[in-house]
Design a protein around this motif. Structure first.
Motif, PDB file in Angstrom:
ATOM      1  N   LEU A   1      -5.243  11.358  19.526  1.00 48.07           N
ATOM      2  CA  LEU A   1      -4.589  12.263  18.574  1.00 48.07           C
ATOM      3  C   LEU A   1      -4.353  11.588  17.229  1.00 48.07           C
ATOM      4  O   LEU A   1      -4.557  12.208  16.176  1.00 48.07           O
ATOM      5  CB  LEU A   1      -3.278  12.779  19.158  1.00 48.07           C
ATOM      6  N   THR A   2      -3.944  10.325  17.256  1.00 49.43           N
ATOM      7  CA  THR A   2      -3.750   9.576  16.010  1.00 49.43           C
ATOM      8  C   THR A   2      -5.070   9.467  15.252  1.00 49.43           C
ATOM      9  O   THR A   2      -5.114   9.665  14.031  1.00 49.43           O
ATOM     10  CB  THR A   2      -3.178   8.178  16.297  1.00 49.43           C
ATOM     11  N   GLY A   3      -6.135   9.165  15.971  1.00 43.43           N
ATOM     12  CA  GLY A   3      -7.456   9.072  15.339  1.00 43.43           C
ATOM     13  C   GLY A   3      -7.886  10.379  14.712  1.00 43.43           C
ATOM     14  O   GLY A   3      -8.422  10.407  13.596  1.00 43.43           O
TER      15      GLY A   3
ATOM     16  N   THR B   1      -8.246  10.802  10.712  1.00 39.48           N
ATOM     17  CA  THR B   1      -9.568  11.199  10.225  1.00 39.48           C
ATOM     18  C   THR B   1      -9.514  12.514   9.457  1.00 39.48           C
ATOM     19  O   THR B   1     -10.181  12.676   8.437  1.00 39.48           O
ATOM     20  CB  THR B   1     -10.553  11.321  11.412  1.00 39.48           C
ATOM     21  N   ALA B   2      -8.692  13.441   9.921  1.00 38.04           N
ATOM     22  CA  ALA B   2      -8.613  14.747   9.272  1.00 38.04           C
ATOM     23  C   ALA B   2      -7.838  14.697   7.951  1.00 38.04           C
ATOM     24  O   ALA B   2      -8.134  15.469   7.033  1.00 38.04           O
ATOM     25  CB  ALA B   2      -7.957  15.748  10.210  1.00 38.04           C
ATOM     26  N   THR B   3      -6.851  13.819   7.835  1.00 43.04           N
ATOM     27  CA  THR B   3      -6.005  13.807   6.641  1.00 43.04           C
ATOM     28  C   THR B   3      -6.422  12.783   5.593  1.00 43.04           C
ATOM     29  O   THR B   3      -6.089  12.926   4.429  1.00 43.04           O
ATOM     30  CB  THR B   3      -4.535  13.555   7.023  1.00 43.04           C
ATOM     31  N   ALA B   4      -7.123  11.752   5.998  1.00 40.60           N
ATOM     32  CA  ALA B   4      -7.555  10.724   5.039  1.00 40.60           C
ATOM     33  C   ALA B   4      -8.928  11.088   4.490  1.00 40.60           C
ATOM     34  O   ALA B   4      -9.543  12.076   4.889  1.00 40.60           O
ATOM     35  CB  ALA B   4      -7.608   9.370   5.741  1.00 40.60           C
TER      36      ALA B   4
ATOM     37  N   PRO C   1     -11.858   9.269   4.830  1.00 37.61           N
ATOM     38  CA  PRO C   1     -12.608   8.139   5.369  1.00 37.61           C
ATOM     39  C   PRO C   1     -14.116   8.314   5.170  1.00 37.61           C
ATOM     40  O   PRO C   1     -14.577   9.365   4.744  1.00 37.61           O
ATOM     41  CB  PRO C   1     -12.263   8.177   6.855  1.00 37.61           C
ATOM     42  N   GLU C   2     -14.804   7.269   5.510  1.00 39.69           N
ATOM     43  CA  GLU C   2     -16.264   7.349   5.532  1.00 39.69           C
ATOM     44  C   GLU C   2     -16.662   8.365   6.590  1.00 39.69           C
ATOM     45  O   GLU C   2     -15.936   8.577   7.571  1.00 39.69           O
ATOM     46  CB  GLU C   2     -16.855   5.978   5.878  1.00 39.69           C
ATOM     47  N   PRO C   3     -17.823   9.003   6.461  1.00 41.84           N
ATOM     48  CA  PRO C   3     -18.228  10.024   7.428  1.00 41.84           C
ATOM     49  C   PRO C   3     -18.324   9.524   8.874  1.00 41.84           C
ATOM     50  O   PRO C   3     -18.091  10.269   9.803  1.00 41.84           O
ATOM     51  CB  PRO C   3     -19.601  10.459   6.928  1.00 41.84           C
ATOM     52  N   TRP C   4     -18.615   8.260   9.076  1.00 42.38           N
ATOM     53  CA  TRP C   4     -18.784   7.720  10.422  1.00 42.38           C
ATOM     54  C   TRP C   4     -17.488   7.172  11.015  1.00 42.38           C
ATOM     55  O   TRP C   4     -17.438   6.835  12.186  1.00 42.38           O
ATOM     56  CB  TRP C   4     -19.816   6.594  10.412  1.00 42.38           C
ATOM     57  N   SER C   5     -16.427   7.056  10.251  1.00 46.65           N
ATOM     58  CA  SER C   5     -15.225   6.366  10.716  1.00 46.65           C
ATOM     59  C   SER C   5     -14.525   7.080  11.875  1.00 46.65           C
ATOM     60  O   SER C   5     -13.835   6.435  12.659  1.00 46.65           O
ATOM     61  CB  SER C   5     -14.252   6.137   9.574  1.00 46.65           C
ATOM     62  N   TRP C   6     -14.704   8.376  12.015  1.00 47.55           N
ATOM     63  CA  TRP C   6     -14.077   9.076  13.140  1.00 47.55           C
ATOM     64  C   TRP C   6     -14.586   8.522  14.463  1.00 47.55           C
ATOM     65  O   TRP C   6     -13.849   8.444  15.443  1.00 47.55           O
ATOM     66  CB  TRP C   6     -14.321  10.584  13.059  1.00 47.55           C
ATOM     67  N   ALA C   7     -15.843   8.105  14.491  1.00 48.68           N
ATOM     68  CA  ALA C   7     -16.415   7.586  15.734  1.00 48.68           C
ATOM     69  C   ALA C   7     -15.742   6.283  16.158  1.00 48.68           C
ATOM     70  O   ALA C   7     -15.568   6.027  17.350  1.00 48.68           O
ATOM     71  CB  ALA C   7     -17.910   7.378  15.579  1.00 48.68           C
ATOM     72  N   VAL C   8     -15.333   5.469  15.188  1.00 48.85           N
ATOM     73  CA  VAL C   8     -14.670   4.202  15.493  1.00 48.85           C
ATOM     74  C   VAL C   8     -13.346   4.448  16.216  1.00 48.85           C
ATOM     75  O   VAL C   8     -12.937   3.666  17.058  1.00 48.85           O
ATOM     76  CB  VAL C   8     -14.450   3.386  14.197  1.00 48.85           C
ATOM     77  N   LEU C   9     -12.690   5.538  15.917  1.00 48.29           N
ATOM     78  CA  LEU C   9     -11.403   5.851  16.534  1.00 48.29           C
ATOM     79  C   LEU C   9     -11.537   6.716  17.786  1.00 48.29           C
ATOM     80  O   LEU C   9     -10.898   6.468  18.796  1.00 48.29           O
ATOM     81  CB  LEU C   9     -10.508   6.574  15.522  1.00 48.29           C
ATOM     82  N   VAL C  10     -12.355   7.740  17.717  1.00 46.65           N
ATOM     83  CA  VAL C  10     -12.399   8.746  18.773  1.00 46.65           C
ATOM     84  C   VAL C  10     -13.259   8.318  19.969  1.00 46.65           C
ATOM     85  O   VAL C  10     -12.871   8.528  21.117  1.00 46.65           O
ATOM     86  CB  VAL C  10     -12.886  10.098  18.198  1.00 46.65           C
ATOM     87  N   VAL C  11     -14.392   7.698  19.734  1.00 53.13           N
ATOM     88  CA  VAL C  11     -15.304   7.352  20.840  1.00 53.13           C
ATOM     89  C   VAL C  11     -14.655   6.371  21.833  1.00 53.13           C
ATOM     90  O   VAL C  11     -14.683   6.625  23.042  1.00 53.13           O
ATOM     91  CB  VAL C  11     -16.657   6.845  20.303  1.00 53.13           C
ATOM     92  N   PRO C  12     -14.054   5.262  21.395  1.00 56.08           N
ATOM     93  CA  PRO C  12     -13.397   4.387  22.377  1.00 56.08           C
ATOM     94  C   PRO C  12     -12.243   5.075  23.112  1.00 56.08           C
ATOM     95  O   PRO C  12     -12.062   4.871  24.308  1.00 56.08           O
ATOM     96  CB  PRO C  12     -12.882   3.210  21.542  1.00 56.08           C
TER      97      PRO C  12
END
Length: 146
Positions: A16-18, A22-25, A27-38
């Motif tokens: 949820l934090t990720g 990701t939704a409010t900042a 970020p780079e287009p790929w950065s959501w994967a760094v948070l959500v995938v793990p």
């Protein structure tokens, strides 16, 4: 069925934090994967089914029903119960240690340890490790060559 409330809770908070970050900042287009995938991968392993039968030992990810650890009966030398201290087995979760030890640890306490024919060990914490240990040993004695 192994279920880690701590892992489910921590992973849900991280996921949820990720999503919020990701939704409010911007970020780079790929950065959501760094948070959500793990976080999603951890959530999948938060519920694991441990089964023992004539084929051996198997661990299956509960949410997706995907087997992620299989030890065939003919590779098992013996099974026994041991008190599992997560810090002595590398921590919580799926752990690989050298030389030749691995474990899936969700808590401290009694666990099933399987010694393989090549001398390696695999441990998993379960509520009643005596039953699967006895079953694996009985199946090995009944069919010692696999």
């Amino acid at each position: 069925m192994l279920r880690s409330r701590l892992l489910v809770g921590a992973t849900t908070v991280a996921l949820l934090t990720g999503i919020v970050v990701t939704a409010t900042a911007t970020p780079e287009p790929w950065s959501w994967a760094v948070l959500v995938v793990p976080a999603a991968a951890l959530l999948v392993l938060a519920e694991v089914r441990v089964s023992v039968d004539r084929r051996g030992l198997r661990l299956t990810a509960g949410l997706l029903r995907l087997p992620f650890k299989r030890i065939p009966l003919d590779r098992i030398a013996r099974a026994y119960v041991q008190d599992i201290d997560p810090l002595r087995w590398g921590g919580w979760g799926y752990r690989f240690m050298l030389p030749g030890r691995s474990a899936f640890v969700t808590r401290s306490g009694p666990g099933l340890v399987v010694e393989l024919t090549n001398g390696h060990q695999f441990a998993v914490t379960v509520r009643d490790p005596r039953t699967p240990a006895a079953l694996l040993n009985a199946l090995r004695q009944r069919d010692p060559v696999g």
